[in-house]
Structures are given as C-alpha cells and as structure tokens.
Design an enzyme around this catalytic site. Structure first.
Site, PDB file in Angstrom:
ATOM      1  N   GLY A  31     -25.508  11.920 -19.996  1.00 15.06           N
ATOM      2  CA  GLY A  31     -24.069  12.166 -19.930  1.00 15.06           C
ATOM      3  C   GLY A  31     -23.719  13.616 -19.635  1.00 15.06           C
ATOM      4  N   LEU A  33     -21.794  14.449 -17.164  1.00 12.01           N
ATOM      5  CA  LEU A  33     -22.267  14.301 -15.782  1.00 12.01           C
ATOM      6  C   LEU A  33     -21.690  15.364 -14.854  1.00 12.01           C
ATOM      7  CD1 LEU A  33     -21.974  10.407 -15.569  1.00 12.01           C
ATOM      8  CD2 LEU A  33     -23.950  11.796 -16.234  1.00 12.01           C
ATOM      9  N   HIS A  37     -26.015  14.584 -11.108  1.00 14.58           N
ATOM     10  CA  HIS A  37     -26.084  13.164 -11.477  1.00 14.58           C
ATOM     11  C   HIS A  37     -25.437  12.301 -10.385  1.00 14.58           C
ATOM     12  CE1 HIS A  37     -25.918  15.175 -15.588  1.00 14.58           C
ATOM     13  NE2 HIS A  37     -27.032  14.477 -15.691  1.00 14.58           N
ATOM     14  N   GLN A  61     -36.099  12.516 -28.054  1.00  9.31           N
ATOM     15  CA  GLN A  61     -36.679  13.524 -27.165  1.00  9.31           C
ATOM     16  C   GLN A  61     -36.273  14.945 -27.526  1.00  9.31           C
ATOM     17  OE1 GLN A  61     -34.716  11.668 -23.646  1.00  9.31           O
ATOM     18  NE2 GLN A  61     -34.377  13.761 -22.959  1.00  9.31           N
ATOM     19  N   GLY A 148     -33.938  13.193 -11.048  1.00  7.94           N
ATOM     20  CA  GLY A 148     -33.790  14.483 -10.376  1.00  7.94           C
ATOM     21  C   GLY A 148     -35.060  15.308 -10.467  1.00  7.94           C
ATOM     22  N   VAL A 177     -29.696  19.623  -7.175  1.00 11.32           N
ATOM     23  CA  VAL A 177     -28.385  20.073  -6.684  1.00 11.32           C
ATOM     24  C   VAL A 177     -28.067  21.400  -7.363  1.00 11.32           C
ATOM     25  CG1 VAL A 177     -25.922  19.523  -6.551  1.00 11.32           C
ATOM     26  CG2 VAL A 177     -27.632  17.705  -6.287  1.00 11.32           C
ATOM     27  N   SER A 187     -26.252  20.057 -17.461  1.00 14.05           N
ATOM     28  CA  SER A 187     -25.238  19.853 -18.512  1.00 14.05           C
ATOM     29  C   SER A 187     -25.240  21.040 -19.462  1.00 14.05           C
ATOM     30  CB  SER A 187     -25.528  18.569 -19.284  1.00 14.05           C
ATOM     31  OG  SER A 187     -25.675  17.477 -18.389  1.00 14.05           O
ATOM     32  N   ARG A 188     -26.396  21.669 -19.637  1.00 12.95           N
ATOM     33  CA  ARG A 188     -26.519  22.782 -20.587  1.00 12.95           C
ATOM     34  C   ARG A 188     -25.912  24.083 -20.053  1.00 12.95           C
ATOM     35  NH1 ARG A 188     -31.650  19.999 -21.985  1.00 12.95           N
ATOM     36  NH2 ARG A 188     -31.574  19.515 -24.208  1.00 12.95           N
TER      37      ARG A 188
HETATM   38  P1  AMP Z   1     -29.908  14.492 -17.931  1.00 15.16           P
HETATM   39  O1  AMP Z   1     -28.557  13.885 -18.147  1.00 15.16           O
HETATM   40  O2  AMP Z   1     -29.903  15.977 -17.960  1.00 15.16           O
HETATM   41  O3  AMP Z   1     -30.969  13.856 -18.775  1.00 15.16           O
HETATM   42  O4  AMP Z   1     -30.292  14.142 -16.444  1.00 15.16           O
HETATM   43  C1  AMP Z   1     -30.248  12.821 -15.969  1.00 15.16           C
HETATM   44  C2  AMP Z   1     -30.867  12.784 -14.595  1.00 15.16           C
HETATM   45  O5  AMP Z   1     -30.162  13.672 -13.726  1.00 15.16           O
HETATM   46  C3  AMP Z   1     -32.316  13.270 -14.614  1.00 15.16           C
HETATM   47  O6  AMP Z   1     -33.082  12.470 -13.720  1.00 15.16           O
HETATM   48  C4  AMP Z   1     -32.189  14.684 -14.112  1.00 15.16           C
HETATM   49  O7  AMP Z   1     -33.354  15.160 -13.478  1.00 15.16           O
HETATM   50  C5  AMP Z   1     -31.055  14.553 -13.118  1.00 15.16           C
HETATM   51  N1  AMP Z   1     -30.453  15.858 -12.856  1.00 15.16           N
HETATM   52  C6  AMP Z   1     -29.990  16.751 -13.776  1.00 15.16           C
HETATM   53  N2  AMP Z   1     -29.560  17.882 -13.169  1.00 15.16           N
HETATM   54  C7  AMP Z   1     -29.772  17.706 -11.839  1.00 15.16           C
HETATM   55  C8  AMP Z   1     -29.559  18.515 -10.677  1.00 15.16           C
HETATM   56  N3  AMP Z   1     -29.037  19.737 -10.762  1.00 15.16           N
HETATM   57  N4  AMP Z   1     -29.900  18.006  -9.480  1.00 15.16           N
HETATM   58  C9  AMP Z   1     -30.438  16.756  -9.370  1.00 15.16           C
HETATM   59  N5  AMP Z   1     -30.659  15.941 -10.422  1.00 15.16           N
HETATM   60  C10 AMP Z   1     -30.336  16.406 -11.636  1.00 15.16           C
END
Ligand code: AMP
Length: 281
Positions: A31, A33, A37, A61, A148, A177, A187-188
């Site tokens: 989330g 997002l 995402h 995790q 990602g 991205v 997100s962080r």
């Molecule tokens: P997260 O919500 O951070 O667990 O990420 C969910 C999915 O989004 C994971 O597969 C991440 O690798 C992908 N993701 C997060 N940030 C990016 C980004 N900047 N570019 C591409 N994919 C991303």
C-alpha cells in the site's frame, strides 16, 4: 472496483474467474501506492487478464524495532490510484488474522540469494516475504505476478521460490520508477524531510558513478563498491548500511564477464532506503 477483505470471498471470486476461463494477473503491495506500483499494474493489465492488487502490510517481514507500526497507510488514496489504472481491478485488503488465522504454522525459507545484502541486515525479512507471497499465490492463483526490480533481492528470492516449489506462476520483474532527479520512488520517501530528500539523492548518484567506472572498463567489484561508497560517505546525513556489487543472477560473487548488480542500503533521516543498478558488459 471490487474490494475483497476475506480469503473466503477471494476464493469464491477466483473460482468464478476460473469457470469463465479468464487469466489472473497479480501485483502484491504493502500500500501507500505511487507511480512505481502503478507501473506494475499497467504492465499486468497490458499483458491481459483480471488484475488483482493486494494491499497488506505484512508484520512477518518486519524485524523488532523496524517501522511496521508507523509504515504509511492510505487506503482511500490507494483505491484511487488503482482505479486510475484499472477501474475493474480486484483489490484484496486482508486483515492480519485473515492472512495468519489461528493455527497458521508454515514458513517458506529460501537460502542462497537471501544471504547477502538485506538478508544480512534484516534477519528474517525474506522469510516473511516468501511466506506471505507463497500464501498470496495460493489464494490468488495468478498466471503472472509483477514485482519491481527496485527490490532486486526480493525478485531474486521470489523467482527462486517459484522455481524450487514448481509454483505455476510466471514472475515478471519491472524496471524501477524514479523521480526526475533519480530518486527511486518508495512509500518510505514520505519519511524524508527536505534535507533528507537532498541527501537521499546520493544513492542513485553513487550507483551512476559506479556505472561510469564500469563503462570505463572497471570490473573489480571491490573497486566499484569503493567508487559508489565514496559518494555515499561524502554525503552528510547518510549512514551507509551496505554497498555491494554481486553477480546479477545468483547474487554470489561477481565475475568480470557476467552482469553485475550494484546494491546499496542507507539510513537517511528516519528512513532506510535501498536502490540498485545492473551493470551489463
Ligand atoms: P511495496 O509496497 O513497497 O512492498 O512494493 C510493492 C511492489 O512494488 C514491489 O514489487 C516493489 O518492488 C514494487 N515497487 C516499489 N517501488 C517501486 C519503484 N520505484 N519502481 C518499480 N517498482 C516498485
């Protein structure tokens, strides 16, 4: 848009999609997002099939003292961002007890690719990731799942798990991205104040400096690590967790004639940020 909160409802939906002979494509997330995402969702939708996006901040995790409690959450905003990409998406938003009901006792442990980098800094992290993704795959039963490459080691871990357990799902890795100035979307990044935001640029800058050295013919991983590390260390407000150059495929020792991944993790303000770049001959 179809918001599903229970595993029982998801099972019913999945059975109906199977009866209709449709594929399911899946984007698992925690989330909050952003465009990163959304790029995964777009790639999934363009490949064809019913899109499922999961939103679940997975306690398994996060280590003790990490940011599970304060991890940013915004369900309403997230639903808007999913709708922008696919108004007919299914959004699976389970509670912790839906995902881990009483009696839940199974862990999926992937060794090898999880040993270096974040596996060393965050003990138990990848066990939490592979365990939750395995359960999500069982529930969603996707034809393809999109991840990602920003979380490079995570993709390597999921690929390994899927191959080893012969799970019937194709894993698609999508490019990172970035903001125009190079900062990888995360997100962080919401944890970053204006000065932290500036300091955080040193991660992508260091990786770019490493790419220049690689393009100039440098192939010694420790020299490349030194080049990247120097950029990070010169940046006030950045505390380096790791800088490592490894084989891009198995995350073991790099060899000069094979693609390498340069991966960095650093604390900037209240955030722990990661980034990486693949160097190819
Ligand atoms: P997260 O919500 O951070 O667990 O990420 C969910 C999915 O989004 C994971 O597969 C991440 O690798 C992908 N993701 C997060 N940030 C990016 C980004 N900047 N570019 C591409 N994919 C991303």
């Amino acid at each position: 848009m179809n918001i599903i909160r229970t595993t029982e409802e998801l099972r019913r939906w999945r059975a109906a999609v199977r009866a209709a002979g449709r594929d399911v494509v899946f984007v698992p997330t925690m989330g909050f997002l952003h465009r990163g995402h959304q790029a995964l969702m777009r790639a999934a939708v363009e490949s064809g099939g019913e899109l499922v996006v999961s939103i679940f901040v997975n306690p398994m995790q996060f280590g003790p003292g990490e940011d599970f409690e304060r991890y940013p959450r915004d369900e309403v905003g997230d639903l808007g961002r999913i709708r922008e990409v696919d108004p007919s998406a299914v959004v699976f938003v389970p509670s912790v007890t839906e995902m881990y009901p009483p009696g839940f006792s199974t862990r999926v442990i992937v060794s090898g690719v999880t040993a270096p980098l974040c596996g060393r800094s965050r003990p138990g992290h990848f066990e939490g990731v592979s365990s939750v993704v395995a359960r999500l795959f069982g529930l969603v039963q996707p034809t393809r799942a999109y991840f990602g490459l920003k979380d490079y080691q995570q993709v390597a871990t999921i690929r390994r798990m899927v191959a080893d357990l012969a799970l019937p799902v194709e894993i698609v890795g999508c490019p990172t991205v970035r903001e125009v100035d190079g900062l990888a979307l995360s997100s962080r990044n919401v944890y970053l104040g204006p000065e932290d935001r500036e300091a955080a640029l040193s991660l992508s800058r260091g990786l770019a400096r490493g790419a220049e050295a690689y393009a100039a013919g440098e192939r010694d991983p420790s020299v490349l690590e030194g080049v990247i590390g120097a950029v990070l260390q010169a940046q006030p407000g950045v505390r380096v967790d790791y800088v490592e150059v490894l084989d891009a495929d198995h995350l073991g020792m790099a060899s000069p004639d094979r693609p390498m991944v340069a991966a960095v993790a650093a604390f900037v303000g209240r955030a722990r940020l990661i980034d990486n770049r693949v160097y190819t001959p």
